[in-house]
Scaffold this active site. Sequence first.
Site, PDB file in Angstrom:
ATOM      1  N   ASP A  51       0.819  -1.217   0.000  1.00  0.00           N
ATOM      2  CA  ASP A  51       0.000   0.000   0.000  1.00  0.00           C
ATOM      3  C   ASP A  51       0.855   1.271   0.000  1.00  0.00           C
ATOM      4  O   ASP A  51       0.375   2.347   0.351  1.00  0.00           O
ATOM      5  CB  ASP A  51      -0.964  -0.003   1.193  1.00  0.00           C
ATOM      6  CG  ASP A  51      -0.221  -0.140   2.509  1.00  0.00           C
ATOM      7  OD1 ASP A  51       1.004  -0.409   2.476  1.00  0.00           O
ATOM      8  OD2 ASP A  51      -0.855   0.031   3.561  1.00  0.00           O
ATOM      9  N   HIS A 255      24.634   8.629 -17.069  1.00  0.00           N
ATOM     10  CA  HIS A 255      23.484   8.691 -16.159  1.00  0.00           C
ATOM     11  C   HIS A 255      23.745   7.928 -14.860  1.00  0.00           C
ATOM     12  O   HIS A 255      22.844   7.318 -14.287  1.00  0.00           O
ATOM     13  CB  HIS A 255      22.218   8.192 -16.856  1.00  0.00           C
ATOM     14  CG  HIS A 255      21.656   9.182 -17.833  1.00  0.00           C
ATOM     15  ND1 HIS A 255      20.658   8.900 -18.730  1.00  0.00           N
ATOM     16  CD2 HIS A 255      21.972  10.475 -18.061  1.00  0.00           C
ATOM     17  CE1 HIS A 255      20.386   9.970 -19.463  1.00  0.00           C
ATOM     18  NE2 HIS A 255      21.180  10.942 -19.066  1.00  0.00           N
ATOM     19  N   ASP A 272      25.224  16.528 -11.659  1.00  0.00           N
ATOM     20  CA  ASP A 272      24.155  16.922 -12.585  1.00  0.00           C
ATOM     21  C   ASP A 272      22.871  16.821 -11.777  1.00  0.00           C
ATOM     22  O   ASP A 272      22.361  15.718 -11.535  1.00  0.00           O
ATOM     23  CB  ASP A 272      24.153  15.967 -13.783  1.00  0.00           C
ATOM     24  CG  ASP A 272      23.111  16.323 -14.840  1.00  0.00           C
ATOM     25  OD1 ASP A 272      22.203  17.124 -14.540  1.00  0.00           O
ATOM     26  OD2 ASP A 272      23.200  15.782 -15.960  1.00  0.00           O
ATOM     27  N   ASP A 283      18.030  22.068 -14.719  1.00  0.00           N
ATOM     28  CA  ASP A 283      18.944  20.969 -15.084  1.00  0.00           C
ATOM     29  C   ASP A 283      20.337  21.577 -15.193  1.00  0.00           C
ATOM     30  O   ASP A 283      20.638  22.263 -16.175  1.00  0.00           O
ATOM     31  CB  ASP A 283      18.465  20.374 -16.421  1.00  0.00           C
ATOM     32  CG  ASP A 283      19.257  19.155 -16.846  1.00  0.00           C
ATOM     33  OD1 ASP A 283      20.119  18.697 -16.075  1.00  0.00           O
ATOM     34  OD2 ASP A 283      19.008  18.664 -17.968  1.00  0.00           O
ATOM     35  N   HIS A 363      26.991  12.284 -26.486  1.00  0.00           N
ATOM     36  CA  HIS A 363      25.587  12.690 -26.342  1.00  0.00           C
ATOM     37  C   HIS A 363      25.344  14.029 -27.030  1.00  0.00           C
ATOM     38  O   HIS A 363      26.289  14.699 -27.452  1.00  0.00           O
ATOM     39  CB  HIS A 363      25.165  12.738 -24.867  1.00  0.00           C
ATOM     40  CG  HIS A 363      25.951  13.684 -24.001  1.00  0.00           C
ATOM     41  ND1 HIS A 363      25.734  15.038 -23.997  1.00  0.00           N
ATOM     42  CD2 HIS A 363      26.943  13.458 -23.095  1.00  0.00           C
ATOM     43  CE1 HIS A 363      26.548  15.612 -23.120  1.00  0.00           C
ATOM     44  NE2 HIS A 363      27.306  14.669 -22.561  1.00  0.00           N
ATOM     45  N   HIS A 367      18.719  19.873 -24.883  1.00  0.00           N
ATOM     46  CA  HIS A 367      17.328  19.442 -25.059  1.00  0.00           C
ATOM     47  C   HIS A 367      16.432  20.556 -24.542  1.00  0.00           C
ATOM     48  O   HIS A 367      16.838  21.358 -23.702  1.00  0.00           O
ATOM     49  CB  HIS A 367      17.072  18.131 -24.291  1.00  0.00           C
ATOM     50  CG  HIS A 367      17.539  18.162 -22.855  1.00  0.00           C
ATOM     51  ND1 HIS A 367      16.780  18.691 -21.842  1.00  0.00           N
ATOM     52  CD2 HIS A 367      18.703  17.761 -22.271  1.00  0.00           C
ATOM     53  CE1 HIS A 367      17.448  18.582 -20.696  1.00  0.00           C
ATOM     54  NE2 HIS A 367      18.620  18.040 -20.926  1.00  0.00           N
ATOM     55  N   HIS A 374      13.335  16.779 -19.825  1.00  0.00           N
ATOM     56  CA  HIS A 374      13.456  16.593 -21.276  1.00  0.00           C
ATOM     57  C   HIS A 374      12.086  16.968 -21.816  1.00  0.00           C
ATOM     58  O   HIS A 374      11.173  16.151 -21.865  1.00  0.00           O
ATOM     59  CB  HIS A 374      13.832  15.146 -21.614  1.00  0.00           C
ATOM     60  CG  HIS A 374      15.212  14.780 -21.134  1.00  0.00           C
ATOM     61  ND1 HIS A 374      15.693  13.502 -21.116  1.00  0.00           N
ATOM     62  CD2 HIS A 374      16.228  15.546 -20.654  1.00  0.00           C
ATOM     63  CE1 HIS A 374      16.932  13.497 -20.650  1.00  0.00           C
ATOM     64  NE2 HIS A 374      17.271  14.726 -20.354  1.00  0.00           N
ATOM     65  N   GLU A 397      25.002  21.574 -22.802  1.00  0.00           N
ATOM     66  CA  GLU A 397      25.685  20.680 -21.870  1.00  0.00           C
ATOM     67  C   GLU A 397      26.751  19.795 -22.516  1.00  0.00           C
ATOM     68  O   GLU A 397      26.660  18.570 -22.476  1.00  0.00           O
ATOM     69  CB  GLU A 397      24.662  19.805 -21.147  1.00  0.00           C
ATOM     70  CG  GLU A 397      23.662  19.090 -22.053  1.00  0.00           C
ATOM     71  CD  GLU A 397      22.701  18.221 -21.236  1.00  0.00           C
ATOM     72  OE1 GLU A 397      23.187  17.363 -20.486  1.00  0.00           O
ATOM     73  OE2 GLU A 397      21.470  18.409 -21.359  1.00  0.00           O
ATOM     74  N   TYR A 401      34.501  12.633 -21.674  1.00  0.00           N
ATOM     75  CA  TYR A 401      34.472  11.519 -20.722  1.00  0.00           C
ATOM     76  C   TYR A 401      35.561  10.523 -21.092  1.00  0.00           C
ATOM     77  O   TYR A 401      35.459   9.846 -22.116  1.00  0.00           O
ATOM     78  CB  TYR A 401      33.093  10.849 -20.756  1.00  0.00           C
ATOM     79  CG  TYR A 401      31.963  11.854 -20.682  1.00  0.00           C
ATOM     80  CD1 TYR A 401      31.521  12.341 -19.450  1.00  0.00           C
ATOM     81  CD2 TYR A 401      31.373  12.352 -21.839  1.00  0.00           C
ATOM     82  CE1 TYR A 401      30.509  13.293 -19.379  1.00  0.00           C
ATOM     83  CE2 TYR A 401      30.360  13.299 -21.784  1.00  0.00           C
ATOM     84  CZ  TYR A 401      29.934  13.766 -20.555  1.00  0.00           C
ATOM     85  OH  TYR A 401      28.938  14.709 -20.498  1.00  0.00           O
ATOM     86  N   ARG A 421      31.419  17.652 -17.464  1.00  0.00           N
ATOM     87  CA  ARG A 421      30.285  18.209 -18.221  1.00  0.00           C
ATOM     88  C   ARG A 421      29.937  19.542 -17.565  1.00  0.00           C
ATOM     89  O   ARG A 421      30.043  19.665 -16.324  1.00  0.00           O
ATOM     90  CB  ARG A 421      29.079  17.250 -18.205  1.00  0.00           C
ATOM     91  CG  ARG A 421      27.851  17.817 -18.884  1.00  0.00           C
ATOM     92  CD  ARG A 421      26.775  16.771 -19.227  1.00  0.00           C
ATOM     93  NE  ARG A 421      26.134  16.139 -18.097  1.00  0.00           N
ATOM     94  CZ  ARG A 421      26.335  14.884 -17.699  1.00  0.00           C
ATOM     95  NH1 ARG A 421      27.185  14.111 -18.368  1.00  0.00           N
ATOM     96  NH2 ARG A 421      25.695  14.385 -16.656  1.00  0.00           N
ATOM     97  N   GLU A 423      26.722  22.255 -17.719  1.00  0.00           N
ATOM     98  CA  GLU A 423      25.362  22.368 -18.262  1.00  0.00           C
ATOM     99  C   GLU A 423      24.636  23.571 -17.686  1.00  0.00           C
ATOM    100  O   GLU A 423      24.575  23.749 -16.466  1.00  0.00           O
ATOM    101  CB  GLU A 423      24.557  21.098 -17.927  1.00  0.00           C
ATOM    102  CG  GLU A 423      23.104  21.176 -18.364  1.00  0.00           C
ATOM    103  CD  GLU A 423      22.352  19.867 -18.158  1.00  0.00           C
ATOM    104  OE1 GLU A 423      22.724  19.079 -17.265  1.00  0.00           O
ATOM    105  OE2 GLU A 423      21.368  19.650 -18.901  1.00  0.00           O
TER     106      GLU A 423
HETATM  107  N1  GLY Z   1      20.096  15.476 -16.321  1.00  0.00           N
HETATM  108  C1  GLY Z   1      19.818  14.824 -17.521  1.00  0.00           C
HETATM  109  C2  GLY Z   1      20.287  15.602 -18.652  1.00  0.00           C
HETATM  110  O1  GLY Z   1      21.152  16.435 -18.500  1.00  0.00           O
HETATM  111  O2  GLY Z   1      19.786  15.507 -19.722  1.00  0.00           O
HETATM  112 MN    MN Z   2      20.235  18.079 -19.549  1.00  0.00          MN
HETATM  113 MN    MN Z   3      21.575  17.375 -16.651  1.00  0.00          MN
END
Ligand code: GLY
Ligand code: MN
Ligand code: MN
Length: 457
Positions: A51, A255, A272, A283, A363, A367, A374, A397, A401, A421, A423
């Site tokens: 529950d 991720h 991140d 983000d 990547h 976005h 996203h 971003e 790596y 990274r 961002e």
């Molecule tokens: N935090 C996920 C991305 O940067 O897209």
């Molecule tokens: Mn992002």
């Molecule tokens: Mn991010």
Amino acid sequence: MFAELEAGIGNAPEPIGHDEYRQRQSRLLSQLDNGDLLIICSRPPAVRSNDVEHPYRNNSDMMYLCGWNDGESVLIAQHTGDAWSVELFVQPRDVLMEIWNGRRPGTEGALAEWPIDAAHSIEDLETILGDLLNRCSKVYLRTKFNLGVDAQVDSAMSRRDRDRQHHGTGPVAIVDPSNIIAEMRLRKTPSEIAQMRHACEISSMAHIAAMKHAEPGIGEWQLEAILEGFFRYAKASGIAYPSIVGCGDNATILHYNTNQMRCGDGDVVLIDAGGEYSGYASDITRSWPINGKFSPAQREIYDLVLKSQLAAIEQCRVGIPYDAPHNTACEVLAQGLIELGIIKSSLGEALEPEGELSHWYMHNTGHWIGMDVHDVGIYRPKGEPRLFEAGMVITVEPGLYFGAWRDDVEIDQRWAGIGIRIEDDVLITDDEPDVLSSFCPKNPDELESIIGTAGVI
Ligand code: GLY
Ligand code: MN
Ligand code: MN
């Protein structure tokens, strides 16, 4: 430990007003025909075990159209002959259930406090919807959110097939309204931008708190706790997505979010993490040395990623294709890696889809971001890249790596174990790009001057 930081956050913005919700409803409904029916369903809560449920957050389209955030709800808009009527089906008041699970606005509360024209008990949905379906021509519905509603619409369609020759009533088509709403959500209004700017301010402060409390030996989970504790302290509803806190080699896993390792002296940590404020996401990624001093190799990579990010942000302007920041970031990164001797091929070859840059940068550079991290909005309508318009918000971003753990590529020991990274969330304006997360430091000297200044908790 957070009070001083919180004082640095700008005042919380006014919530989205009823007038704005009404404008959103009108803009959407003006694109429908009078005989159409619009149905927006909440998703059911996700059961964690027995529950116990996962924390609930309504689907963003429902929140966008009326601000309603409780589960077991359905919004229906019908044309009454004079005008559109936006009606919400909600859980009715029930003292026993409220004793256990919290207060419910019920139908009276929903009608009084939310921008709708009528409220009904969710228990009456089947009857009322059955009647509406008999009279409508097209149904705008995103299926798979409420299987009961799907089944009812489906059965009305079948009935319509059988009775078509006799009565000529009932729905003839189901249309997904998501794209119409997405086109609206893609362009943010001033009050949406205010919520997003505040989400970014809170998140920036949370990143600064993590920087201040860092020292070698701190656990990734402890940095996560500082970040997420500050989100809630500053009245964010919580995380906009699972926080990524990866030190050393973990920073090279895009991720990574297990966040279970202790940070070693000499590691760069990649964080991140972004909070959600009043339904809007932020983000933000920052990467910095746990011990407060970049090694020469770390600094070379950091400077290159920052250079690519600043060049990409410059592309975030009205009329420029959405993928220009990515292309620019790739060019700067590839050129820099050639100069560092990491990429051996030519610039053109390195930028090929499977070229050398893809070994270290795999990547996209951004976005859309809004109510969802996203966010909705087609990137290539009719196959062509969308051009930026004022009011769109995109993340920028880039990263590099160099996972020491990888066995598919070779990397010189000098760079092994570095993941960086950077961002930010960037609003397109008629003028300069507006970096909503600019409060979060990224100049490497400034980062070094902040890290560890609070002592460890
Ligand atoms: N935090 C996920 C991305 O940067 O897209
Ligand atoms: Mn992002
Ligand atoms: Mn991010």
